[in-house]
Write a protein that holds these residues in place. Structure first.
Motif, PDB file in Angstrom:
ATOM      1  N   SER A   1       0.856  -1.184   0.000  1.00  0.00           N
ATOM      2  CA  SER A   1       0.000   0.000   0.000  1.00  0.00           C
ATOM      3  C   SER A   1       0.894   1.237   0.000  1.00  0.00           C
ATOM      4  CB  SER A   1      -0.924   0.006   1.222  1.00  0.00           C
ATOM      5  OG  SER A   1      -0.174  -0.084   2.428  1.00  0.00           O
TER       6      SER A   1
ATOM      7  N   HIS B   1       3.959  -1.047   3.705  1.00  0.00           N
ATOM      8  CA  HIS B   1       3.207   0.179   3.456  1.00  0.00           C
ATOM      9  C   HIS B   1       4.228   1.279   3.187  1.00  0.00           C
ATOM     10  CE1 HIS B   1       0.384   3.431   3.642  1.00  0.00           C
ATOM     11  NE2 HIS B   1       0.990   3.975   4.677  1.00  0.00           N
TER      12      HIS B   1
ATOM     13  N   THR C   1      -4.341  -1.152  -5.929  1.00  0.00           N
ATOM     14  CA  THR C   1      -3.521  -0.787  -4.776  1.00  0.00           C
ATOM     15  C   THR C   1      -4.349  -0.045  -3.721  1.00  0.00           C
ATOM     16  OG1 THR C   1      -1.518  -0.626  -6.112  1.00  0.00           O
ATOM     17  CG2 THR C   1      -1.514   0.560  -4.030  1.00  0.00           C
ATOM     18  N   ARG C   2      -4.113  -0.380  -2.469  1.00  0.00           N
ATOM     19  CA  ARG C   2      -4.726   0.373  -1.374  1.00  0.00           C
ATOM     20  C   ARG C   2      -3.944   1.675  -1.190  1.00  0.00           C
ATOM     21  NH1 ARG C   2      -4.482  -3.247   2.541  1.00  0.00           N
ATOM     22  NH2 ARG C   2      -6.572  -3.996   2.100  1.00  0.00           N
TER      23      ARG C   2
END
Length: 307
Positions: free
Chosen positions: A26, A278, A48-49
């Motif tokens: 992410s 992340h 994608t987050r």
């Protein structure tokens, strides 16, 4: 392995486990940085987050517009809900309704926020979760913040015991919530403190998946500025040591060695709660996504994942 060697985007991963660790990564953006990107589809893997950071002073209209744009381009927006910027339950309900009504948002990062004093009724992420509004609104995923090197807010009052009690509360909330939950961390620059913290969480019965924050490639001066502003702890010494080396001072930092060490632990201990990476694109979104692609970030994937 040098931190300073960039690879071309089509080069293979440097570490056999690194591609797996970066798969499904992410990334975090702000409305003002997102506005500078012509088309996220040229940069990010499908689905994608994308976390949308809510910085003090950002109008909710800008946040919602960014979420709507990202959803329209095929990504999964996850806006921040900073407790200390939310005046009361009515404001929280309004934000949720706007995000859902205009952008179809069903996930959020619930955190205390970047200001030292609350602007209203809420002081912590736990208070926001306790309202029950996220579950009542059908949020399918709720993430909470983790601080491997400690939080200035918590450490000033209760230290390690309070931090672990809060993490345990979030684990208990996860057990009774309909939403999937995970913990996403502040970025750091050494694997040791991150792994030690994750081990302590596991020892305290906290089994939430951990999404490890990594600072994307950036000039050393830029990285130091953000690290100090964000309250990075003892691992800041990694950058300070590099700053004293005139041969490296003007060269960019990238998180390859750190990511490889975390990836190796994830690969060798499947029960360890590290789930994925992340990315904080401190040196720019393109530089960050190019680095991820060069080290195994996939080109496309299904829009919905079960991580």
């Amino acid at each position: 392995m040098s931190l300073l060697n960039f690879r071309k985007p089509n080069a293979p991963p440097r570490h056999p486990a690194l591609g797996s660790f970066l798969h499904g990564y992410s990334i975090e953006v702000m409305p003002r940085t997102a506005a500078k990107v012509a088309d996220f589809r040229a940069l990010l893997p499908e689905g994608t987050r994308v976390y949308i950071a809510h910085i003090d002073g950002t109008p909710i209209e800008d946040m919602v517009a960014t979420a709507k744009r990202l959803a329209g381009e095929g990504f999964a927006p996850m806006p921040h809900f900073p407790a200390r910027l939310i005046a009361d339950q009515a404001m929280l309900a309004d934000w949720i309704a706007r995000y859902q009504g205009e952008a179809g948002v069903t996930q959020g990062l619930i955190l205390a926020g970047c200001v030292s004093e609350p602007r209203g009724a809420f002081d912590s992420s736990m208070q926001l979760l306790e309202t029950g509004l996220f579950d009542a609104s059908g949020f399918t995923r709720l993430h909470v913040a983790g601080h491997p090197e400690g939080s200035r807010d918590i450490d000033a009052d209760g230290g390690e015991a309070e931090a672990m009690a809060a993490a345990r509360w979030k684990q208990d909330f996860s057990d009774r919530s309909d939403a999937q939950m995970a913990m996403v961390t502040q970025f750091a620059f050494e694997a040791g403190p991150i792994l030690d913290w994750a081990s302590r969480l596991r020892a305290h019965g906290v089994a939430l998946p951990i999404h490890i924050g990594l600072a994307g490639p950036a000039k050393l001066q830029t990285m130091l500025k953000f690290a100090i502003a964000c309250g990075v702890g003892p691992s800041l010494r990694v950058l300070q040591k590099r700053a004293l080396d005139m041969g490296k001072l003007l060269l960019p930092y990238e998180p390859t060695e750190l990511a490889a060490e975390l990836a190796a632990r994830k690969a060798t201990d499947p029960g360890f709660p590290i789930a994925q990476a992340h990315l904080f694109p401190l040196g720019g979104i393109k530089a960050c996504t190019d680095w991820a692609t060069a080290h195994g970030g996939v080109a496309t994937r299904p829009a919905r994942r079960a991580i």
